[in-house]
Design a protein around this motif. Structure first.
Motif, PDB file in Angstrom:
ATOM      1  N   TYR A  61       0.908  -0.744  -0.070  1.00 14.25           N
ATOM      2  CA  TYR A  61       0.207  -0.217  -0.152  1.00 14.25           C
ATOM      3  C   TYR A  61       1.008   1.696  -0.040  1.00 14.25           C
ATOM      4  O   TYR A  61       1.936   1.495   0.388  1.00 14.25           O
ATOM      5  CB  TYR A  61      -0.950   0.184   1.131  1.00 14.25           C
ATOM      6  N   VAL A  62      -0.058   1.865  -0.325  1.00 15.36           N
ATOM      7  CA  VAL A  62       1.136   3.997  -0.642  1.00 15.36           C
ATOM      8  C   VAL A  62       0.681   4.527   0.006  1.00 15.36           C
ATOM      9  O   VAL A  62      -0.969   4.577  -0.412  1.00 15.36           O
ATOM     10  CB  VAL A  62       1.141   4.376  -2.367  1.00 15.36           C
ATOM     11  N   ARG A  63       0.930   5.529   1.107  1.00 14.45           N
ATOM     12  CA  ARG A  63      -0.234   6.883   1.122  1.00 14.45           C
ATOM     13  C   ARG A  63       0.948   7.654   1.019  1.00 14.45           C
ATOM     14  O   ARG A  63       2.306   7.793   0.941  1.00 14.45           O
ATOM     15  CB  ARG A  63      -0.643   6.825   2.097  1.00 14.45           C
ATOM     16  N   SER A  81      -4.318   2.112   1.477  1.00  8.10           N
ATOM     17  CA  SER A  81      -4.079   3.007   0.614  1.00  8.10           C
ATOM     18  C   SER A  81      -4.537   4.361   0.588  1.00  8.10           C
ATOM     19  O   SER A  81      -5.513   4.622   0.793  1.00  8.10           O
ATOM     20  CB  SER A  81      -4.321   2.768  -0.218  1.00  8.10           C
ATOM     21  N   ASP A  82      -3.774   5.563   0.373  1.00  7.28           N
ATOM     22  CA  ASP A  82      -4.409   6.886  -0.135  1.00  7.28           C
ATOM     23  C   ASP A  82      -4.501   6.926  -1.343  1.00  7.28           C
ATOM     24  O   ASP A  82      -3.629   6.698  -2.363  1.00  7.28           O
ATOM     25  CB  ASP A  82      -3.775   7.986   0.838  1.00  7.28           C
ATOM     26  N   VAL A 133       5.492   3.607   1.543  1.00  4.70           N
ATOM     27  CA  VAL A 133       5.431   2.499   0.827  1.00  4.70           C
ATOM     28  C   VAL A 133       5.117   0.980   1.970  1.00  4.70           C
ATOM     29  O   VAL A 133       6.056   0.590   2.468  1.00  4.70           O
ATOM     30  CB  VAL A 133       5.866   2.057  -0.468  1.00  4.70           C
TER      31      VAL A 133
END
Length: 718
Positions: A61-63, A81-82, A133
């Motif tokens: 996931y990434v934000r 995740s955003d 991440v």
């Protein structure tokens, strides 16, 4: 423009760092996961890292994050995740690694004064943010990666080039040069009458012996069969139908002589841009091409050339090798390659894609020196002994490649401390292995047929986890005796396609060994079996390891195995002392005129013999002393047999001697008189060629009837 160059350089560097960490990090063998590196700073629209470890059930996931105003920390990783302006992609690399790549999903062009688009950059510093991440199993984070993105907008020139490109004319040439025999600059060429450097006195010497034809500057007149050379007054009756209409520019010498300065380039509109230096051409590697360093020098590794060890031998792309160099030492070495610092081995190498790769060096200290010291007179307890530290014992290079480029280079530098007392014979080992991902590149022996001089490809079945049969490559070998010729020190050499060979080694046998014949037979059999340990041989030179139809079973037979001679004291029978490999090959097709040879069958046969001590010639010690040895030969050979393509019945005497109608053995070929209407003409459909041929015959008969002989007969009749 500088920002664009900065982004390109960063992408190349990050790509090589990724592969370096993939190959060298020990986290890939553990059950945990970790990002390598754990922090990145990017100035370009793409960035990549590697997740190593047990990546079976991992989600990424990434934000976008920002430090806290009170604590200054980023916070714990999140498994949610955003919505960001970055696109996250993952790719499985090997079994224990996942490559993570983030790419900016927006334009980097600077907004204009009246620009209403929202995708452009309002300020020169377009992107300034921190990304996190996270690698999670379910909802539990396992590892995190922080990325600091600082990206500037692309600055394009104010007066961009228009679509009206300057048209560069093609190079103009003349079909024939003005004087082709003028070969010497500012000198008269003998018999070249068109040479302008020849004076009138020179021309008088060979005026009547000028070089004929177009190469001597003498233009050839049009031949008689040209339609343009005959007039209607003196042309023969057949001329209108059988003459050739071809322009004079269409001749066999067209394009042989070029004149590069016949036309000057005309002035053309400029792009109104400052002059830029020409880009450096990218060296794209192909198999067999040398590898270059960033200083335009060959990348070299010590290796064996023509039987001698050369310290600076160029390395060829995708060519694996492993050599040993024997060096007698009487004093401690002071120069390369036996005494080399790690800094000298870290060389920048061109990667073949416009960038460079740094050699990553790993130092290892050998605890056991026996594999490297073949013979020594050193005495460790001597007071006069000399210790040589950090002596190079082995250099093992691994080149990781993809397509036509090198992605990473690793070197294992093995060193050790050698004790000298008088002299030591040191055997150093050097190797280079090219790996595509995690697998070594395997060189083929043809495409598709075998090439003469290439190794015969063999293999054994290797059952994978999914029970799919795959062929693991091996080689069929012969003996390669060295130094004393004994089997204990002999090496092996691969069987090369199309090359018959015989070799062997010597086995010392004593009278005591001849009392244990079963053990002796087992020893010799194991030595011979080591030469051919494969069970399959490849039909062609580029077999598919997953396709069993590309492979043939190797048949093993034993010659004179029915003999039942019993062993006697001092003599052993049925010793498999000779191994013979027979290969049957067949030409299966042609590729660009080159015959393609495939292997039809391969048979390995063992010949049995009797071994008895020879006590003649006055030397009876082997027959008296049970430990005194005598040398017996163990041999191996290979024979290639070509199977003819056509095995029909032999030709009769009439077929051999009668050549009047044989177009291949006679200058005059009558069957080709009507070639366009025969089945051998394939330029167009047979029906069309037959119709055109009949029309031609009709016109020929009509011309004959209406020609001069019939006209004279009609006048006489009238």
């Amino acid at each position: 423009m500088a920002n664009a160059v900065e982004m390109i350089v960063f992408n190349l560097v990050s790509h090589h760092v990724t592969w370096f960490l993939l190959c060298m990090s020990p986290a890939a063998t553990q059950n945990t996961v970790v990002f390598q590196p754990s922090f990145l700073s990017t100035t370009g629209p793409s960035v990549s890292a590697v997740l190593l470890g047990n990546t079976a059930d991992i989600s990424v996931y990434v934000r976008t994050v920002s430090p806290s105003n009170t604590t200054g920390s980023i916070g714990l990783p999140s498994c949610v995740s955003d919505e960001t302006q970055w696109v996250l992609t993952t790719e499985q690399v090997g079994k224990t690694a996942v490559q993570i790549e983030l790419r900016l999903d927006r334009s980097l062009s600077l907004c204009g004064e009246n620009d209403t688009e929202t995708d452009c950059c309002p300020t020169p510093l377009c992107v300034l943010e921190t990304l996190q991440v996270s690698a999670c199993v379910g909802s539990k984070p396992q590892a995190s990666l922080l990325i600091q993105a600082r990206i500037h907008a692309l600055l394009l020139p104010a007066d961009a080039a228009s679509d009206n490109n300057t048209v560069i004319p093609n190079q103009v040439y003349q079909p024939l040069g003005s004087c082709p025999c003028d070969l010497t600059f500012r000198a008269c060429d003998v018999r070249c009458c068109c040479d302008k450097e020849c004076s009138s006195e020179d021309l008088e010497l060979f005026a009547s012996h000028c070089l004929p034809g177009p190469f001597g500057g003498q233009m050839i007149t049009d031949p008689d069969y040209q339609c343009s050379v005959q007039s209607s007054d003196n042309s023969p009756d057949w001329f209108p139908f059988l003459c050739v209409n071809s322009p004079p520019e269409n001749n066999p010498y067209l394009g042989l002589f070029y004149l590069g300065d016949t036309i000057l380039s005309e002035p053309a509109p400029s792009f109104q841009m400052p002059p830029m230096s020409a880009p450096v051409p990218v060296i794209e590697y192909i198999q067999g091409s040398p590898i270059f360093t960033m200083t335009e020098q060959f990348f070299t590794i010590p290796r064996m050339v023509l039987g001698r060890c050369v310290n600076n031998a160029p390395v060829a792309f995708l060519n694996n090798f492993a050599v040993e160099c024997v060096t007698p030492l009487q004093s401690c070495p002071t120069g390369a390659p036996l005494q080399t610092l790690p800094e000298d081995l870290r060389i920048q190498v061109k990667n073949g894609q416009g960038g460079d790769v740094m050699v990553d060096v790993t130092e290892e200290v050998a605890a056991d020196l026996s594999p490297f010291i073949s013979s020594t007179h050193a005495v460790a307890s001597s007071d006069q002994s000399l210790e040589c530290e950090n002596v190079t014992l082995a250099l093992d290079y691994k080149f990781y490649w993809k397509e036509n480029g090198i992605t990473d280079i690793t070197l294992t530098h093995t060193v050790g401390t050698i004790t000298l007392n008088r002299s030591v014979t040191l055997t150093t080992r050097y190797s280079a292995e090219f790996l595509n991902g995690e697998f070594p590149g395997e060189a083929n022996s043809g495409n598709p047929g075998y090439q003469v001089g290439r190794p015969v490809i063999a293999g054994v079945v290797d059952l994978l986890e999914n029970t799919t049969g795959s062929i693991q490559r091996m080689s069929i070998s012969l003996w390669k005796p060295v130094s004393d010729g004994l089997c204990s020190t002999a090496e092996k050499k691969p069987v090369l396609f199309g090359e018959n060979s015989t070799s062997g080694c010597l086995l010392p046998v004593s009278r005591q060994n001849l009392t244990e014949c079963d053990l002796l037979r087992e020893t010799v059999s194991s030595l011979q079996a080591a030469l051919v340990s494969a069970t399959y041989v490849a039909r062609s030179g580029n077999p598919d390891p997953l396709l069993l139809t590309d492979w043939l079973n190797i048949s093993f037979v034993t010659v004179n195995s029915n003999t039942t001679m019993e062993d006697s004291p001092g003599s052993c029978n049925r010793i498999p002392s000779h191994q013979h490999v027979q290969v049957w090959s067949l030409i299966t097709g042609m590729v660009d005129g080159t015959p393609q040879r495939d292997i039809l069958d391969l048979q390995v046969s063992l010949s049995l013999s009797s071994w008895t001590l020879d006590c003649g010639g006055g030397d009876i010690s082997p027959c008296v002393d049970p430990l005194k040895t005598q040398l017996f030969p163990i041999t191996s050979s290979v024979t290639f047999i070509d199977i003819p393509i056509n095995t029909g019945p032999p030709k009769t005497r009439f077929q051999i001697n009668f050549t009047e109608y044989d177009c291949n053995r006679n200058d005059v070929c009558w069957p080709e008189l009507a070639f366009p209407i025969t089945k051998y003409y394939t330029g167009e459909p047979y029906s069309q060629s037959l119709a055109k041929g009949l029309i031609l015959v009709f016109f020929f008969i009509t011309a004959s009837i209406l020609g001069t002989p019939w006209r004279q007969l009609r006048q006489a009749w009238s």
